[in-house]
Design a protein around this motif. Sequence first.
Motif, PDB file in Angstrom:
ATOM      1  N   THR A  43       0.830  -1.198   0.000  1.00 29.85           N
ATOM      2  CA  THR A  43       0.000   0.000   0.000  1.00 29.85           C
ATOM      3  C   THR A  43       0.869   1.254   0.000  1.00 29.85           C
ATOM      4  O   THR A  43       2.014   1.244   0.439  1.00 29.85           O
ATOM      5  CB  THR A  43      -0.928   0.033   1.229  1.00 29.85           C
ATOM      6  OG1 THR A  43      -0.145  -0.049   2.419  1.00 29.85           O
ATOM      7  CG2 THR A  43      -1.928  -1.111   1.178  1.00 29.85           C
ATOM      8  N   LEU A  44       0.267   2.335  -0.513  1.00 25.29           N
ATOM      9  CA  LEU A  44       0.880   3.666  -0.497  1.00 25.29           C
ATOM     10  C   LEU A  44       0.113   4.525   0.495  1.00 25.29           C
ATOM     11  O   LEU A  44      -1.071   4.277   0.748  1.00 25.29           O
ATOM     12  CB  LEU A  44       0.798   4.304  -1.888  1.00 25.29           C
ATOM     13  CG  LEU A  44       1.523   3.587  -3.017  1.00 25.29           C
ATOM     14  CD1 LEU A  44       1.175   4.232  -4.358  1.00 25.29           C
ATOM     15  CD2 LEU A  44       3.017   3.608  -2.780  1.00 25.29           C
ATOM     16  N   ASP A  45       0.726   5.576   0.977  1.00 30.29           N
ATOM     17  CA  ASP A  45       0.054   6.411   1.969  1.00 30.29           C
ATOM     18  C   ASP A  45      -0.715   7.573   1.366  1.00 30.29           C
ATOM     19  O   ASP A  45      -1.215   8.421   2.070  1.00 30.29           O
ATOM     20  CB  ASP A  45       1.059   6.926   3.001  1.00 30.29           C
ATOM     21  CG  ASP A  45       2.124   7.812   2.388  1.00 30.29           C
ATOM     22  OD1 ASP A  45       2.116   8.031   1.161  1.00 30.29           O
ATOM     23  OD2 ASP A  45       2.990   8.288   3.154  1.00 30.29           O
ATOM     24  N   ALA A  85       1.770   1.885  -9.981  1.00 31.19           N
ATOM     25  CA  ALA A  85       1.244   2.599  -8.820  1.00 31.19           C
ATOM     26  C   ALA A  85      -0.170   3.003  -9.207  1.00 31.19           C
ATOM     27  O   ALA A  85      -0.428   3.346 -10.365  1.00 31.19           O
ATOM     28  CB  ALA A  85       2.103   3.816  -8.498  1.00 31.19           C
ATOM     29  N   CYS A  86      -1.081   2.935  -8.245  1.00 35.92           N
ATOM     30  CA  CYS A  86      -2.471   3.226  -8.596  1.00 35.92           C
ATOM     31  C   CYS A  86      -3.263   3.644  -7.370  1.00 35.92           C
ATOM     32  O   CYS A  86      -2.819   3.476  -6.234  1.00 35.92           O
ATOM     33  CB  CYS A  86      -3.119   2.015  -9.259  1.00 35.92           C
ATOM     34  SG  CYS A  86      -3.238   0.549  -8.208  1.00 35.92           S
ATOM     35  N   GLY A  87      -4.448   4.169  -7.647  1.00 38.33           N
ATOM     36  CA  GLY A  87      -5.361   4.563  -6.584  1.00 38.33           C
ATOM     37  C   GLY A  87      -5.883   3.357  -5.826  1.00 38.33           C
ATOM     38  O   GLY A  87      -5.714   2.211  -6.250  1.00 38.33           O
ATOM     39  N   TRP A 121      -1.902   1.805  -4.183  1.00 37.40           N
ATOM     40  CA  TRP A 121      -1.156   0.554  -4.250  1.00 37.40           C
ATOM     41  C   TRP A 121       0.124   0.760  -5.044  1.00 37.40           C
ATOM     42  O   TRP A 121       0.144   1.540  -5.990  1.00 37.40           O
ATOM     43  CB  TRP A 121      -1.975  -0.525  -4.961  1.00 37.40           C
ATOM     44  CG  TRP A 121      -3.244  -0.891  -4.273  1.00 37.40           C
ATOM     45  CD1 TRP A 121      -4.491  -0.404  -4.535  1.00 37.40           C
ATOM     46  CD2 TRP A 121      -3.399  -1.839  -3.224  1.00 37.40           C
ATOM     47  NE1 TRP A 121      -5.407  -0.981  -3.699  1.00 37.40           N
ATOM     48  CE2 TRP A 121      -4.770  -1.877  -2.885  1.00 37.40           C
ATOM     49  CE3 TRP A 121      -2.516  -2.667  -2.528  1.00 37.40           C
ATOM     50  CZ2 TRP A 121      -5.270  -2.708  -1.892  1.00 37.40           C
ATOM     51  CZ3 TRP A 121      -3.021  -3.489  -1.535  1.00 37.40           C
ATOM     52  CH2 TRP A 121      -4.380  -3.505  -1.227  1.00 37.40           C
ATOM     53  N   ALA A 122       1.152   0.000  -4.701  1.00 34.48           N
ATOM     54  CA  ALA A 122       2.386  -0.076  -5.487  1.00 34.48           C
ATOM     55  C   ALA A 122       2.652  -1.553  -5.764  1.00 34.48           C
ATOM     56  O   ALA A 122       2.549  -2.387  -4.860  1.00 34.48           O
ATOM     57  CB  ALA A 122       3.557   0.533  -4.730  1.00 34.48           C
ATOM     58  N   GLU A 128      -8.468  12.185  -7.959  1.00 32.90           N
ATOM     59  CA  GLU A 128      -7.522  12.109  -6.841  1.00 32.90           C
ATOM     60  C   GLU A 128      -7.313  10.671  -6.351  1.00 32.90           C
ATOM     61  O   GLU A 128      -6.219  10.303  -5.941  1.00 32.90           O
ATOM     62  CB  GLU A 128      -8.028  12.982  -5.699  1.00 32.90           C
ATOM     63  CG  GLU A 128      -7.085  13.072  -4.528  1.00 32.90           C
ATOM     64  CD  GLU A 128      -7.585  14.021  -3.461  1.00 32.90           C
ATOM     65  OE1 GLU A 128      -7.465  13.651  -2.276  1.00 32.90           O
ATOM     66  OE2 GLU A 128      -8.092  15.111  -3.796  1.00 32.90           O
ATOM     67  N   ARG A 129      -8.359   9.847  -6.407  1.00 32.60           N
ATOM     68  CA  ARG A 129      -8.258   8.461  -5.942  1.00 32.60           C
ATOM     69  C   ARG A 129      -8.477   7.452  -7.067  1.00 32.60           C
ATOM     70  O   ARG A 129      -8.644   6.265  -6.806  1.00 32.60           O
ATOM     71  CB  ARG A 129      -9.255   8.234  -4.809  1.00 32.60           C
ATOM     72  CG  ARG A 129      -8.941   9.085  -3.579  1.00 32.60           C
ATOM     73  CD  ARG A 129     -10.031   9.033  -2.545  1.00 32.60           C
ATOM     74  NE  ARG A 129     -10.175   7.721  -1.944  1.00 32.60           N
ATOM     75  CZ  ARG A 129      -9.692   7.369  -0.759  1.00 32.60           C
ATOM     76  NH1 ARG A 129      -9.021   8.233  -0.046  1.00 32.60           N
ATOM     77  NH2 ARG A 129      -9.892   6.157  -0.292  1.00 32.60           N
ATOM     78  N   ASP A 130      -8.470   7.927  -8.289  1.00 32.90           N
ATOM     79  CA  ASP A 130      -8.753   7.089  -9.463  1.00 32.90           C
ATOM     80  C   ASP A 130      -7.658   7.321 -10.501  1.00 32.90           C
ATOM     81  O   ASP A 130      -7.777   8.192 -11.350  1.00 32.90           O
ATOM     82  CB  ASP A 130     -10.133   7.440 -10.023  1.00 32.90           C
ATOM     83  CG  ASP A 130     -10.542   6.545 -11.184  1.00 32.90           C
ATOM     84  OD1 ASP A 130      -9.852   5.541 -11.460  1.00 32.90           O
ATOM     85  OD2 ASP A 130     -11.569   6.870 -11.811  1.00 32.90           O
TER      86      ASP A 130
END
Length: 109
Positions: free
Chosen positions: A33-35, A80-82, A39-40, A64-66
């Motif tokens: 997870t990314l902060d 890397a993704c939302g 996701w990474a 922002e989250r997509d």
Amino acid sequence: MSESEPVLDWLQSWYGSQCDGDWEHAWGVLIETLDNPGWAVKIDLEETDLADRTYPREEVIRGERDWVMAWTSEKTFHVACGPGNLAEALTRFRAWATASAVTGESITS
């Protein structure tokens, strides 16, 4: 490979097909997870049929989250993704890996 096969099932099969008694001791797949949040994903390509192929940096920002970013560097496929885009991100790897395996060319999906 069937396009209808769930992407996680496909990834498990791809990973299993790389495991030869040696590869899995040095290489693998990392999902974390990314902060920000998101996701990474890092998929080692070293000593696979995909090691010398490239995926040019691609960014799809819908909100922002997509969002999804994907690229290869140093014989690794990065995504890397939302927080709601993990399946989409893994699907990009599947499309690239299977198209590359068939055509031997670098593509983006």
